[in-house]
Design an enzyme around this catalytic site. Structure first.
Site, PDB file in Angstrom:
ATOM      1  N   ASP A 162      32.436  39.317  34.853  1.00  0.00           N
ATOM      2  CA  ASP A 162      33.466  38.315  35.140  1.00  0.00           C
ATOM      3  C   ASP A 162      34.740  38.967  35.681  1.00  0.00           C
ATOM      4  O   ASP A 162      34.901  40.183  35.662  1.00  0.00           O
ATOM      5  CB  ASP A 162      33.775  37.548  33.852  1.00  0.00           C
ATOM      6  CG  ASP A 162      34.516  36.242  34.097  1.00  0.00           C
ATOM      7  OD1 ASP A 162      34.584  35.791  35.256  1.00  0.00           O
ATOM      8  OD2 ASP A 162      35.030  35.671  33.122  1.00  0.00           O
ATOM      9  N   GLU A 173      36.979  39.387  41.213  1.00  0.00           N
ATOM     10  CA  GLU A 173      37.360  39.080  42.605  1.00  0.00           C
ATOM     11  C   GLU A 173      38.128  40.213  43.322  1.00  0.00           C
ATOM     12  O   GLU A 173      38.069  40.195  44.549  1.00  0.00           O
ATOM     13  CB  GLU A 173      38.203  37.802  42.638  1.00  0.00           C
ATOM     14  CG  GLU A 173      37.452  36.561  42.256  1.00  0.00           C
ATOM     15  CD  GLU A 173      37.082  36.498  40.771  1.00  0.00           C
ATOM     16  OE1 GLU A 173      36.020  35.939  40.444  1.00  0.00           O
ATOM     17  OE2 GLU A 173      37.849  37.040  39.955  1.00  0.00           O
ATOM     18  N   ASP A 202      34.731  28.309  36.579  1.00  0.00           N
ATOM     19  CA  ASP A 202      35.459  27.512  35.590  1.00  0.00           C
ATOM     20  C   ASP A 202      35.611  26.076  36.071  1.00  0.00           C
ATOM     21  O   ASP A 202      36.682  25.657  36.532  1.00  0.00           O
ATOM     22  CB  ASP A 202      36.822  28.141  35.309  1.00  0.00           C
ATOM     23  CG  ASP A 202      36.691  29.511  34.672  1.00  0.00           C
ATOM     24  OD1 ASP A 202      35.601  29.833  34.180  1.00  0.00           O
ATOM     25  OD2 ASP A 202      37.676  30.266  34.678  1.00  0.00           O
TER      26      ASP A 202
END
Length: 985
Positions: free
Chosen positions: A490, A493, A660
């Site tokens: 996670d 980015e 999300d």
């Protein structure tokens, strides 16, 4: 409906503020955060996106374009020199005066066009060239030639250089820059291609948007940690699109008359031709869809376009995956089971309780997950020993594994950097990484220190030759303490909660609290519910509304209405990577590329700035995690990874979840188009946070969503900290709805697994759009509310509240297709092109089997291990011509290189069904029964390889035309596929 107040009275329901007090700051004492990073740390410059800026220059109007010369032909294409055709415009950077064009016919169905600067050196090569060590380029086949290609390239210098990619069969220009200029600068590239009047484009991700891209869309592609806003850039970078064009005509005589999908008549016959386009570029991108044109804009890199001729959508996907980005990873069989997660499971006991409740209510559960709650101070590879101790974990995981279940923890991209003045704050993972010097740097060579969950953090530099080994070693060390079964990668980015290297000089403040409130903290209590909650739960909705209003009033701030925007004026020969002259419509505050992310000036060991490879960070992290899991399992077990940030080709290492999302009906709706897009991108292991992540879910939404996601490849329920629990056993109706849908999913797991094998070996898709499976029907071009699982199963979910019916179309009806209701097994009576009203009361999801297919099935069970030990069944749905076919793939379910495999082919006619198996995998379970749909007369006798089947085991329903043949166990004791057989009736 069961009201929320009734649920709160149930002893096994966790209170509303679930785990907030423990999970928010629960760490061992030496790591207790004392300092909160100021909110201003994540405030960047105020920029205005170019597409919204009235002062922005139009590059097409002011730039001169190029002229081609020095053309040299070869057996596979040609090269040419491109020279600037006038004075440099330097509109958003410095014009590159000399370019080299390379056209290569790489295969009969694949063409590559490159336009790159002619003169570069070591100081600026990464500005334009994407290293093949990072993203491999497709290679030409040995027999590639211009004459053998489906495509042809023409070019012209009038009025400036432009080119066309033409499909030879039709003469159509699939890509044409005619009438536009090429703009090529050190921080800005623009080229424009013409499109048909009413085009059908798919892909260009990652976005939450319509499946068929809107014809006025502004698509920013720049990986960003920003939830799931509609029509904005999300976590991944996939500059690839599928273009489908419809015609009235005849392939045999070469007659093709273009047809608009909006004007098509379902009763007529059409044909379609599809092609694909991939731009190999890791810079920030903006793609503008306009009337009859597509505008490509990049913040750097080169033009490296690959075209795929199709002509069917499935062909395009196969060509893209097999030649360019790689085939999807083969998943373990058990990963196709159900996964349960939440942010807010506070200890091993919480997990044990969840598992026990799934067993209590007899709901299948395969994997239990933990979010960042398990971590010591939110540090990777380090458990909180008060709540997730290694000793208790060993006991819990041993029992979990004995029950045939598995565990996956989250691992974030950033790593904590300890407080140098606090000896008790030591962190061995950081020490080992620092010793190898594997972290990103500032331009001056100092450590780049951002901020994520634990406080100030560093970030692995995936360009460093030791970085992957470092990461893999940390996974190996941790695996000896925690027997995990996969990794959830996670924040990749890569996300950072401050602008720039904010931790530089501030490490003595570590550990630090993020600059924003966490869910459940005072000021951020979650009062949000699904759209129809106020209708079905009026009292609770009123209370939530009052709480939300009170909180909003208490935290209200005033903002200035006057905004002054920073605009960067290009400096000749110099790049401004933090604030490029061209501002993409990046969905972070102020459009600043440094907000909530590692700054573009962060520097890799090879001198490459993050600006040039931002789109690859998560992709490279997935590779490192994949290599790590190979080491953890001694290269024997297939790595199971679900990642957030992806790039073209990430599917060969990992799956992806939708991020999300929200506990909203619209969020559930868009999950389908997102899943279909990732099928196109070659990442079939996709799923959304079922019942929604952000906000509180409710009974009706969760009921529908648990049923919808049962037909997604990756099936997981997950929600955020402090929201109400939403495990499927929390509401009585959701329990029944979940079990109903799971019975279907677990029965067809062998079919799902076979689809994954085909995806892994051939590049086919698992979850499919109707327009891909029925490519010659223009009326299906925009369908995004129903979908196919492989070629055989169609799902028509309910995607809105307070309804008991749903509209669905049955493709091919009137053209020979037959559809059977999964539940009644009767053929559906539907009309061509008509949205049929289908009964769908709460708890029922319409599912249909397409005639002409044979489904291998096993009995549902609470785990896949149990399901794999049950007898087999076949469901044969005869097509209108009385035939059907199917296949089955089996192996041990987890080995990277299985010692034995089995492929079984099934074929059926109006009076027989044959099974033919090849391979060394020994499948011991017998065949229990065969169900044949569409049998138009009752058989007088049934035999299996000439042996009579006991008549009492055979039933025939003349109304539904269903033949059921049971009692086959005794005839297949050696295993259902141990020998070839024929069932005759």
């Amino acid at each position: 409906m069961v009201k929320l107040t009734h649920l709160l009275a149930r002893a096994w329901l966790v209170p509303l503020a679930y785990g907030a007090s423990q999970s928010l700051l629960s760490t061992t004492a030496p790591s207790q955060p004392q300092f909160t990073i100021p909110a201003s740390a994540d405030v960047g410059a105020q920029l205005i996106a170019n597409i919204d800026d009235p002062q922005a220059a139009d590059a097409q109007s002011v730039c001169p374009g190029y002229k081609a010369s020095k053309v040299q032909h070869n057996s596979r294409g040609f090269t040419a020199s491109l020279q600037l055709a006038g004075r440099p415009c330097n509109v958003y950077g410095t014009d590159v005066e000399s370019l080299t064009l390379s056209v290569e016919y790489q295969d009969s169905d694949r063409l590559n066009i490159q336009i790159l600067p002619t003169h570069v050196d070591s100081t600026n090569a990464s500005w334009y060239f994407l290293s093949e060590n990072l993203v491999p380029r497709p290679k030409a086949s040995l027999n590639a030639s211009v004459s053998q290609s489906d495509l042809f390239v023409s070019w012209s210098n009038e009025p400036s250089f432009n080119f066309k990619v033409i499909r030879k069969a039709t003469g159509d220009a699939l890509f044409s820059t005619e009438g536009t200029v090429l703009v090529y600068e050190n921080q800005f590239i623009e080229f424009v291609t013409a499109l048909p009047e009413e085009y059908n484009l798919y892909g260009l991700g990652e976005h939450i948007t319509q499946f068929r891209l809107q014809r006025n869309a502004n698509l920013t592609i720049y990986p960003s940690d920003d939830g799931t806003p509609i029509d904005q850039n999300l976590y991944g970078q996939h500059p690839f699109y599928l273009d489908t064009r419809y015609y009235k005509g005849d392939r045999q005589n070469g007659s093709y008359i273009p047809v608009k999908s909006s004007e098509a008549d379902a009763s007529q016959d059409y044909i379609s031709l599809s092609h694909g386009v991939f731009l190999r570029n890791s810079h920030g991108l903006e793609i503008l869809l306009r009337s009859q044109k597509l505008i490509w804009r990049t913040l750097g890199g080169g033009i490296d376009l690959t075209f795929y001729s199709g002509p069917a959508p499935a062909d395009v996907t196969r060509q893209y995956l097999t030649s360019t980005v790689g085939l999807p990873a083969m998943q373990q069989y058990n990963t196709l089971g159900f996964h349960q997660c939440r942010w807010g499971y506070n200890n091993w006991s919480d997990l044990a309780d969840v598992v026990a409740n799934f067993e209590k209510f007899e709901i299948p559960l395969e994997y239990i997950w933990t979010d960042i709650d398990y971590m010591h101070g939110y540090r990777n590879f380090d458990n909180d020993q008060h709540r997730f101790s290694y000793s208790e974990g060993d006991e819990f995981l041993s029992k979990l594994h004995e029950s045939g279940r598995y565990y996956v923890p989250i691992v974030d991209a950033a790593l904590y950097i300890p407080n140098p003045e606090n000896a008790s704050d030591a962190y061995a993972t950081y020490d080992r990484g620092a010793a190898d010097d594997v972290f990103l740097k500032n331009p001056d060579g100092s450590l780049y220190i951002g901020a994520v969950w634990p406080g100030y953090t560093v970030f692995p530099d995936w360009h460093h030759p030791k970085a992957v080994d470092f990461w893999a070693n940390e996974l190996v060390i941790w695996s000896k303490k925690v027997a995990f079964d996969g990794v959830w990668y996670d924040m990749s980015e890569v996300s950072s909660f401050c602008v720039g290297s904010c931790g530089t000089g501030n490490l003595t403040l570590n550990p630090a609290h993020p600059s924003f409130l966490l869910p459940g903290e005072p000021g951020d209590i979650i009062y949000d519910y699904p759209e129809a909650f106020n209708i079905t739960n009026a009292t609770e909705a009123a209370s939530a509304s009052a709480g939300a209003s009170s909180q909003a009033a208490a935290t209200a701030t005033t903002t200035s209405t006057s905004v002054s925007y920073l605009r960067t004026t290009p400096t000749p020969g110099v790049r401004n990577v933090e604030h490029p002259p061209y501002v993409i419509n990046h969905d972070q505050e102020g459009h600043d590329l440094s907000v909530h992310a590692v700054s573009p000036n962060a520097t890799h060991v090879d001198g490459v700035e993050e600006y040039d490879v931002h789109g690859l960070y998560g992709h490279q992290g997935l590779n490192a995690t994949y290599q790590g899991l190979l080491e953890v399992w001694s290269h024997k077990r297939r790595p199971f990874i679900i990642g957030r940030s992806t790039f073209a080709g990430s599917g060969k290492w990992a799956g992806h979840w939708g991020g999300d999302n929200y506990s909203k009906w619209w969020s559930m709706y868009y999950s389908i188009s997102q899943a279909l897009s990732f099928s196109l991108f070659g990442i079939p292991m996709f799923g959304a946070d079922t019942c929604g992540f952000n906000g509180n879910s409710d009974e009706e939404l969760c009921n529908r969503w648990m049923q919808l996601s049962a037909f997604f490849p990756f099936y997981r329920n997950h929600n955020e900290l402090s929201t109400i629990p939403q495990e499927p056993y929390r509401w009585a109706s959701v329990i029944e709805a979940t079990k109903s849908a799971m019975r279907i999913r677990y029965a067809i797991l062998p079919y799902f697994y076979t689809l994954f094998d085909l995806a892994h070996t051939t590049g086919s898709t698992v979850m499919r759009a109707l327009s891909w499976e029925f490519p010659n029907d223009p009326t299906l071009a925009a369908v995004e509310t129903q979908f196919m699982v492989g070629p055989a199963i169609m799902v028509v979910p309910v995607l809105e509240p307070l309804v008991n019916t749903v509209k669905g179309v049955f493709p091919g009806v009137g053209h020979g297709e037959v559809w059977y209701d999964w539940y009644t097994q009767a053929a559906v009576d539907a009309k061509p092109g008509v949205n049929t009203t289908i009964s769908a009361p709460l708890g029922h999801i319409p599912v249909y089997v397409r005639g002409g297919n044979i489904l291998p099935m096993q009995e549902p069970a609470l785990t896949t291990r149990e399901a794999r030990q049950t007898p087999w069944a076949l469901l044969a749905a005869l097509g209108s011509n009385g035939t059907a076919s199917g296949q089955l793939y089996l192996d041990d379910g987890e080995s990277i290189y299985p010692n034995a495999t089995l492929h079984v082919d099934f074929t059926a006619s109006r009076s027989s069904l044959r099974s033919s198996a090849q391979g060394r995998w020994k499948e011991r379970n017998p065949l229990a029964n065969v169900t044949v749909l569409g049998v138009n007369k009752e058989p007088s006798a049934v035999t299996l390889n000439g042996q009579a089947v006991f008549p009492g085991s055979v039933t025939y329903n003349s109304t539904s035309q269903v033949l059921f043949v049971g009692g086959l166990q005794n005839l297949t004791k050696g295993g259902a596929w141990a020998e070839n057989w024929v069932l005759e009736w």
